[in-house]
Motif scaffolding. Sequence first.
Motif, mmCIF file in Angstrom:
data_model
loop_
_atom_site.group_PDB
_atom_site.id
_atom_site.type_symbol
_atom_site.label_atom_id
_atom_site.label_comp_id
_atom_site.label_asym_id
_atom_site.label_seq_id
_atom_site.Cartn_x
_atom_site.Cartn_y
_atom_site.Cartn_z
ATOM 1 N N LYS A 75 50.392 -30.258 -25.602
ATOM 2 C CA LYS A 75 49.199 -30.831 -26.236
ATOM 3 C C LYS A 75 48.208 -29.752 -26.608
ATOM 4 O O LYS A 75 47.477 -29.867 -27.596
ATOM 5 N N ASN A 76 48.214 -28.650 -25.828
ATOM 6 C CA ASN A 76 47.282 -27.550 -26.089
ATOM 7 C C ASN A 76 47.892 -26.449 -26.957
ATOM 8 O O ASN A 76 47.278 -25.400 -27.162
ATOM 9 N N GLY A 77 49.121 -26.665 -27.444
ATOM 10 C CA GLY A 77 49.755 -25.689 -28.317
ATOM 11 C C GLY A 77 50.193 -24.418 -27.626
ATOM 12 O O GLY A 77 50.505 -23.423 -28.290
ATOM 13 N N ALA A 78 50.265 -24.436 -26.287
ATOM 14 C CA ALA A 78 50.584 -23.214 -25.549
ATOM 15 C C ALA A 78 52.082 -22.985 -25.404
ATOM 16 O O ALA A 78 52.515 -21.879 -25.054
ATOM 17 N N GLY A 79 52.906 -23.999 -25.664
ATOM 18 C CA GLY A 79 54.342 -23.848 -25.506
ATOM 19 C C GLY A 79 54.752 -23.599 -24.067
ATOM 20 O O GLY A 79 53.982 -23.831 -23.131
ATOM 21 N N ILE A 80 55.968 -23.114 -23.882
ATOM 22 C CA ILE A 80 56.478 -22.734 -22.561
ATOM 23 C C ILE A 80 57.025 -21.323 -22.676
ATOM 24 O O ILE A 80 57.931 -21.056 -23.477
ATOM 25 N N ALA A 81 56.487 -20.403 -21.907
ATOM 26 C CA ALA A 81 56.849 -18.994 -22.011
ATOM 27 C C ALA A 81 58.358 -18.796 -21.912
ATOM 28 O O ALA A 81 59.010 -19.312 -21.007
ATOM 29 N N GLY A 82 58.906 -18.042 -22.860
ATOM 30 C CA GLY A 82 60.320 -17.730 -22.855
ATOM 31 C C GLY A 82 61.220 -18.850 -23.356
ATOM 32 O O GLY A 82 62.431 -18.682 -23.457
ATOM 33 N N VAL A 83 60.632 -19.998 -23.666
ATOM 34 C CA VAL A 83 61.427 -21.146 -24.110
ATOM 35 C C VAL A 83 60.917 -21.638 -25.464
ATOM 36 O O VAL A 83 61.587 -21.497 -26.486
ATOM 37 N N TYR A 84 59.728 -22.232 -25.470
ATOM 38 C CA TYR A 84 59.138 -22.752 -26.697
ATOM 39 C C TYR A 84 57.902 -21.914 -27.035
ATOM 40 O O TYR A 84 56.995 -21.791 -26.206
ATOM 41 N N PRO A 85 57.842 -21.352 -28.226
ATOM 42 C CA PRO A 85 56.744 -20.442 -28.549
ATOM 43 C C PRO A 85 55.408 -21.158 -28.644
ATOM 44 O O PRO A 85 55.343 -22.342 -28.979
ATOM 45 N N PRO A 86 54.328 -20.432 -28.364
ATOM 46 C CA PRO A 86 53.001 -21.023 -28.540
ATOM 47 C C PRO A 86 52.686 -21.188 -30.016
ATOM 48 O O PRO A 86 53.167 -20.440 -30.860
ATOM 49 N N LEU A 87 51.874 -22.170 -30.331
ATOM 50 C CA LEU A 87 51.401 -22.372 -31.697
ATOM 51 C C LEU A 87 49.935 -21.960 -31.836
ATOM 52 O O LEU A 87 49.481 -21.668 -32.935
ATOM 53 N N ASP A 88 49.237 -21.945 -30.726
ATOM 54 C CA ASP A 88 47.838 -21.533 -30.719
ATOM 55 C C ASP A 88 47.790 -20.010 -30.841
ATOM 56 O O ASP A 88 48.255 -19.285 -29.963
ATOM 57 N N GLY A 89 47.246 -19.515 -31.948
ATOM 58 C CA GLY A 89 47.144 -18.073 -32.153
ATOM 59 C C GLY A 89 48.419 -17.407 -32.623
ATOM 60 O O GLY A 89 48.480 -16.180 -32.712
ATOM 61 N N ASN A 90 49.430 -18.175 -32.932
ATOM 62 C CA ASN A 90 50.712 -17.629 -33.375
ATOM 63 C C ASN A 90 50.550 -17.041 -34.786
ATOM 64 O O ASN A 90 50.091 -17.710 -35.704
ATOM 65 N N ALA A 91 50.970 -15.765 -34.953
ATOM 66 C CA ALA A 91 50.787 -15.077 -36.239
ATOM 67 C C ALA A 91 51.509 -15.781 -37.377
ATOM 68 O O ALA A 91 51.030 -15.799 -38.512
ATOM 69 N N SER A 92 52.661 -16.377 -37.093
ATOM 70 C CA SER A 92 53.404 -17.076 -38.140
ATOM 71 C C SER A 92 52.755 -18.404 -38.516
ATOM 72 O O SER A 92 52.990 -18.927 -39.607
ATOM 73 N N VAL A 93 51.956 -18.953 -37.612
ATOM 74 C CA VAL A 93 51.266 -20.211 -37.890
ATOM 75 C C VAL A 93 50.021 -19.981 -38.729
ATOM 76 O O VAL A 93 49.749 -20.716 -39.679
ATOM 77 N N VAL A 94 49.266 -18.938 -38.413
ATOM 78 C CA VAL A 94 47.960 -18.755 -39.045
ATOM 79 C C VAL A 94 47.961 -17.744 -40.185
ATOM 80 O O VAL A 94 46.906 -17.398 -40.710
ATOM 81 N N GLU A 95 49.152 -17.246 -40.594
ATOM 82 C CA GLU A 95 49.176 -16.322 -41.739
ATOM 83 C C GLU A 95 48.557 -17.015 -42.954
ATOM 84 O O GLU A 95 48.518 -18.241 -43.029
ATOM 85 N N PRO A 96 48.074 -16.263 -43.934
ATOM 86 C CA PRO A 96 47.219 -16.837 -44.978
ATOM 87 C C PRO A 96 47.813 -17.955 -45.814
ATOM 88 O O PRO A 96 47.086 -18.842 -46.263
ATOM 89 N N THR A 97 49.114 -17.943 -46.048
ATOM 90 C CA THR A 97 49.689 -18.863 -47.023
ATOM 91 C C THR A 97 50.163 -20.195 -46.448
ATOM 92 O O THR A 97 50.232 -21.191 -47.165
ATOM 93 N N GLY A 98 50.532 -20.223 -45.176
ATOM 94 C CA GLY A 98 51.132 -21.425 -44.595
ATOM 95 C C GLY A 98 52.622 -21.542 -44.852
ATOM 96 O O GLY A 98 53.265 -22.511 -44.426
ATOM 97 N N ILE A 99 53.193 -20.562 -45.537
ATOM 98 C CA ILE A 99 54.624 -20.608 -45.867
ATOM 99 C C ILE A 99 55.481 -20.661 -44.609
ATOM 100 O O ILE A 99 56.400 -21.486 -44.486
#
Length: 428
Positions: A336-360
Amino acid sequence: MKRLLWIPAVLLVIVLAGGWWLSRQPRQLPAQAEDPVIAAKLKDPEVIAQGRYLATVGDCVSCHTLRGGQSFAGGRMLPTPFGSIPAPNITPDAETGIGDWSFQDFWRALHDGMGRNGEPLYPAFSYTSFTKVDRDDAIAIFAYLRSLRPTHQPNAAPTLRFPYNLRSTLTAWRAVYFKAGTYRPDASQSASWNRGAYLVQGLGHCNECHAARGAWGGLEASATLSGGRIPEQGWYAPDLSTQANGGLTGWSRQDIIAVLKTGQASKGVAVGPMADVVAGSTQYLREDDLQAIADYLLSLPARAAQAPTRANFNAQSLISRGNVVYGERCEKCHGKNGAGIAGVYPPLDGNASVVEPTGINATRVVLLGGFSPLTAGNARPYSMPPYAQQLSDGDVAAVVTYIRQAWSNHAAAVQERDVAAYRHTPID
């Protein structure tokens, strides 16, 4: 006066016609005798072993291997905005590979971007970066390539549109975008920093993806490692600065090393083209080289703050809809907090691929699934299923917009029309 105005146009036609004619003339130089000193090095097992490592650092096999084909035998078509260019056979086959090449031929291609017959090479071959490779390392790479099993596989022709199919047009391009020269160490920096700069700027050719390109496909010097779209592949290579407003803001030394070595870090995972780079190249780097790359990347400067983008539509309803989709499809794994599970599911909060400028990147992962690389340090990677068949363009736009603006994320919204475009972008 009117007649004089026609002169530049006539000259241009003559140049293009001459370039077309020259490009059609077959020229094959005979094999040249190798320099005796270099010839001895080409047979030295230690030099060959070093060359194998350096070719791995440069991820040469990735471009020079057709999917499912013989390694280094070429055949893969490299897409560009101007048409496709085939990567050539670089096995030591005398007829279709580099078996008749001397080291000087190889050096001219790597360092000067010139073919064996004197033709300028298309910059899909990243000689704009490889020119920084020093001569000894080039000898080692050539020695390794000469040690491979020869594979007879003829090279395909480029499928470039006019006038890009005329190699003569590269003269102007090279004058603007290319300057030959090996890497020069910075005396004010440490040996490790200089090694990292040499690898990133040269063999690693990181800037070829992680920088924006102009209309003519050239890299602007001011845009070094500041992020950019990967032409014709439908992915975005993020800014690599860890400082303020950088694409990797907040990343630690260990995060950088971990993602290069295993494909996973506390801040995110390698996906898309970068997953392939990790699987085929960076996971095999020595520890000292990983440390050196981290030294260099950590020194990249802060970036200018981006002006806040105001959507030309009301994104609030999109975010509300995305919150629902997230709860149904994503929350179980990513939290719910976008933190994922370390080593299993990546975090979405602050993830470089999530917040890159284009959204691609986030859009493509939702559509195609997320597949982190198989590495020695991540032998059983978890994968995210694709949702292209389950979610509409509107649902994808909503959930991507939600995660790009939830928690500490403040990235721009993604619209339904963007998703429709990315959905139909080729995978490879």
